[in-house]
Scaffold this active site. Structure first.
Site, PDB file in Angstrom:
ATOM      1  N   HIS A  65       0.838  -1.200   0.000  1.00  0.00           N
ATOM      2  CA  HIS A  65       0.000   0.000   0.000  1.00  0.00           C
ATOM      3  C   HIS A  65       0.875   1.254   0.000  1.00  0.00           C
ATOM      4  O   HIS A  65       0.641   2.189  -0.783  1.00  0.00           O
ATOM      5  CB  HIS A  65      -0.917  -0.025   1.232  1.00  0.00           C
ATOM      6  CG  HIS A  65      -1.713   1.221   1.437  1.00  0.00           C
ATOM      7  ND1 HIS A  65      -3.052   1.303   1.164  1.00  0.00           N
ATOM      8  CD2 HIS A  65      -1.356   2.448   1.912  1.00  0.00           C
ATOM      9  CE1 HIS A  65      -3.490   2.524   1.445  1.00  0.00           C
ATOM     10  NE2 HIS A  65      -2.477   3.237   1.909  1.00  0.00           N
ATOM     11  N   GLU A  66       1.880   1.266   0.860  1.00  0.00           N
ATOM     12  CA  GLU A  66       2.745   2.439   0.946  1.00  0.00           C
ATOM     13  C   GLU A  66       3.606   2.603  -0.309  1.00  0.00           C
ATOM     14  O   GLU A  66       3.860   3.722  -0.758  1.00  0.00           O
ATOM     15  CB  GLU A  66       3.625   2.360   2.195  1.00  0.00           C
ATOM     16  CG  GLU A  66       2.850   2.383   3.496  1.00  0.00           C
ATOM     17  CD  GLU A  66       1.869   3.552   3.571  1.00  0.00           C
ATOM     18  OE1 GLU A  66       2.218   4.655   3.089  1.00  0.00           O
ATOM     19  OE2 GLU A  66       0.765   3.349   4.081  1.00  0.00           O
ATOM     20  N   HIS A  90       2.088   4.625  -3.063  1.00  0.00           N
ATOM     21  CA  HIS A  90       2.253   6.068  -2.952  1.00  0.00           C
ATOM     22  C   HIS A  90       3.616   6.497  -3.492  1.00  0.00           C
ATOM     23  O   HIS A  90       3.746   7.579  -4.084  1.00  0.00           O
ATOM     24  CB  HIS A  90       2.112   6.504  -1.492  1.00  0.00           C
ATOM     25  CG  HIS A  90       0.729   6.348  -0.938  1.00  0.00           C
ATOM     26  ND1 HIS A  90      -0.391   6.849  -1.561  1.00  0.00           N
ATOM     27  CD2 HIS A  90       0.278   5.730   0.187  1.00  0.00           C
ATOM     28  CE1 HIS A  90      -1.465   6.565  -0.843  1.00  0.00           C
ATOM     29  NE2 HIS A  90      -1.090   5.881   0.224  1.00  0.00           N
ATOM     30  N   GLU A 135      -6.500   6.850  -0.911  1.00  0.00           N
ATOM     31  CA  GLU A 135      -6.299   5.679  -0.070  1.00  0.00           C
ATOM     32  C   GLU A 135      -7.004   4.444  -0.619  1.00  0.00           C
ATOM     33  O   GLU A 135      -6.476   3.334  -0.558  1.00  0.00           O
ATOM     34  CB  GLU A 135      -6.771   5.981   1.359  1.00  0.00           C
ATOM     35  CG  GLU A 135      -5.910   7.004   2.079  1.00  0.00           C
ATOM     36  CD  GLU A 135      -4.442   6.608   2.104  1.00  0.00           C
ATOM     37  OE1 GLU A 135      -4.132   5.433   2.375  1.00  0.00           O
ATOM     38  OE2 GLU A 135      -3.609   7.489   1.823  1.00  0.00           O
TER      39      GLU A 135
END
Length: 641
Positions: free
Chosen positions: A166-167, A170, A247
């Site tokens: 997930h990170e 970004h 998100e």
């Protein structure tokens, strides 16, 4: 998730952020002008204020907000590291023996290898029991991944993998630069609240005198506090509005990255049932709230929430999710003190054969999947299994050397040494002249193991070395880059392995030295860079083909993808292609994201032309993607050579 579509989304988010910021500033300016008028009459002045006073007041407020924003952004000029340290996080040592931290490093290194990115700096918030994490930086080269102690205490390996994926989305999608800008802008419009609070505190300490007087200072401080917290209100709304939509996209990207939903969904379920949830205790948690994996506060406030509700996120990932599952999970967590897998021995997949040529393209991130690519369900194997296997195939001595600055330096130089015996002696002299005899001996000692490496693990080993190389002094880094250039240019014939290594490190180290100067999205359209596209595709076609006829066929397929209906003329690649290729890559980095997507698709057409992939194509594609600031695209169904 389409990387290039997400880049366009980030650009729209930036424009939206600027608009909201301007509106918030205008409101604060108007409110401050009203306060000036009130102050004027409170202090007993009877005549009206002239227009010039209103103008001066507005200019002062706007200038003050701008200066505060610039100051905060400047304070974060070191990129991801400065953001992580601002919340009290500490770096995780590359050679840590702690099993939890070792597992964390392994997972992050696997994701970096799979996506074609350098390994980021890794930080831990030791005092935070909630499950949370964030990525920060201006570019992948200065990125930092920061996790809480709760992450490594409560999550098993699959769940930790989901959070890290997930990170990394970004990192890949360009969110990080926007996040740092948002930190600066929010500080600027919230600083009036800080000043008002300080005035109230000073006023409170002098309450005796104020109570005996007219209390005018207290009234002014109260008004300023009100204006400041109005700015705080707008700032939090801006933060929530910009972050919330990204998100959900990052959750979906993590699923495509890991090829399964159980990991990230499991992490979200634990956040939902554990007492600490995802909450942070650090005082400036709201400053990084838009970067986090989960909410920064204990209570969910729909006005200020930077993320969709946890149950909503779970339901998107698992449409059949039932709330009863959380009840069962809560019960199991009460029965097991630490609901996570033992990490005393880090579970890894068996290494793949070292000669696998397709391995490195298959693991690439689905976040960067161009529109024409095959869906993840069609992949033969997942990204992380391939990346873990590549990492595991590297000898332990070389992995250990990659972890410390003074051993990573000779390791990288050993990787840059030519395979031609007649060039090795002059290359050793170049290294000795730059760094001394001791380091040259260290390079020679590593040469045997480096020569035995499979070509497909050379670039992953460079990625593992990157955090250590960044710790070298800037002068030593510059010397390294200069030495690599000399090694590459020692003779007229370009050694592709040496060139790719030198180019990759130059791009990434220079960006890490000056994070704020990292390139932003370009504006050029594809026709403006036609010659550069032709040359870059020509180099890939030439090094990926057995003969000139096959190279021409691969190149024509690429040109048909990039410029349909145009009939360009193939020219055999010249021996001095290196400098024109360098200029072409710099030119293509200025393309808008949609045009870069077409370039990547064209390169993939050239690579697919013969149904075979070799190590040269792997290394070239890594270097091109790094130079264009794109993730390594996934490949499926291509047999290795």
């Amino acid at each position: 998730m389409d990387f290039f579509a997400q880049q366009a989304h980030v650009r729209r988010s930036t424009r939206f952020l600027v608009l909201l910021f301007v509106l918030a500033v205008l409101f604060i300016v108007a409110a401050t002008d009203v306060l000036v008028v009130m102050t004027w009459f409170i202090w007993g002045h009877q005549h009206h204020l002239g227009p010039s006073v209103w103008v001066i007041s507005s200019i002062v407020v706007v200038g003050f907000i701008a200066l505060c924003s610039m100051y905060r952004i400047q304070s974060l000029s070191d990129g991801g590291r400065s953001v992580a340290e601002s919340v009290g996080a500490v770096p995780v040592s590359p050679d840590t023996s702690d099993p939890q931290l070792r597992q964390l490093r392994n997972v992050i290194e696997e994701v970096a290898i799979a996506s074609g990115l350098p390994v980021p700096d890794i930080y831990l918030m030791q005092d935070e029991r909630g499950i949370n994490a964030f990525a920060a930086g201006y570019s992948p080269s200065d990125a930092a991944i920061c996790v809480t102690q709760g992450c490594i205490d409560q999550l098993n390996r699959d769940e930790l993998q989901g959070v890290i994926a997930h990170e990394f989305s970004h990192v890949l999608n360009g969110d990080m630069r926007l996040n740092i800008r948002l930190m600066g802008l929010l500080f600027g419009i919230m600083v009036l609240a800080i000043i008002g609070r300080q005035m109230m505190w000073v006023g409170g300490s002098r309450s005796g005198r104020l109570s005996g007087g007219d209390g005018r200072q207290g009234l002014i401080a109260l008004a300023l506090l009100g204006i400041g917290y109005t700015g705080f209100f707008f700032g939090r709304l801006i933060q929530a509005g910009v972050a919330r939509s990204r998100e959900s996209l990052a959750d979906a990207s993590a699923v495509q990255f890991t090829r399964q939903t159980a990991g990230i969904a499991g992490a979200l379920k634990k956040i939902a049932v554990l007492d600490d949830g995802s909450a942070l205790q650090v005082g400036n948690r709201h400053e990084v709230a838009h970067m986090l994996f989960g909410e920064a506060d204990d209570l969910y406030d729909p006005w200020y929430a930077t993320h969709p509700p946890v149950r909503e996120r779970i339901l998107i990932l698992e449409p059949g999710f039932q709330n009863e599952e959380l009840v069962q999970l809560a019960e199991s967590l009460r029965n097991v003190p630490a609901a996570r897998e033992a990490v005393s021995t880090d579970t890894r997949v068996a290494p793949m054969p070292a000669t696998s040529g397709a391995a490195l393209l298959q693991p690439a991130s689905a976040i960067g999947t161009p529109a024409a690519s095959v869906q993840p369900s069609q992949a033969a194997a997942g990204s992380f299994e391939h990346a873990a296997a590549l990492q595991q195939s590297i000898p332990a001595t070389l992995t250990s050397a990659a972890q410390q600055p003074e051993s990573a330096l000779p390791l990288v130089l050993a990787l840059a040494m030519s395979a031609h015996d007649d060039l090795q002696a002059p290359q050793r002299r170049i290294i000795a002249n730059a760094f001394g005899d001791d380091l040259q001996y260290a390079v020679t000692a590593l040469a045997g193991q480096v020569e035995a490496l499979s070509p497909v693990v050379r670039m992953p080993l460079v990625a593992l070395s990157f955090p250590a190389l960044k710790q070298l002094s800037e002068g030593r880094q510059q010397t390294l880059l200069g030495t690599l250039e000399q090694l590459v240019g020692l003779d007229s014939k370009v050694d592709l392995d040496e060139y790719c290594l030198a180019r990759l490190l130059r791009v990434q180290l220079l960006e890490a030295m000056r994070p704020r100067r990292a390139p932003v999205d370009g504006q050029k359209k594809l026709p403006a860079c036609r010659d550069s596209v032709m040359l870059v595709c020509g180099v890939v076609a030439a090094y990926g083909s057995a003969d000139d006829a096959a190279a021409r066929r691969a190149w024509l397929l690429a040109m048909d993808q990039a410029f349909p209906g145009v009939a360009p003329t193939w020219q055999t690649l010249s021996l001095d292609w290196q400098q024109p290729f360098e200029r072409a890559l710099d030119d293509l980095d200025g393309l808008m994201p949609a045009a870069k997507e077409i370039v990547i698709l064209s390169l993939l057409s050239a690579i697919r032309a013969d149904g075979v992939i070799n190590a040269a194509e792997i290394e070239l594609l890594r270097v091109i993607c790094a130079s264009l600031h794109c993730p390594l695209p996934p490949q499926f169904g291509i047999q290795d050579n």
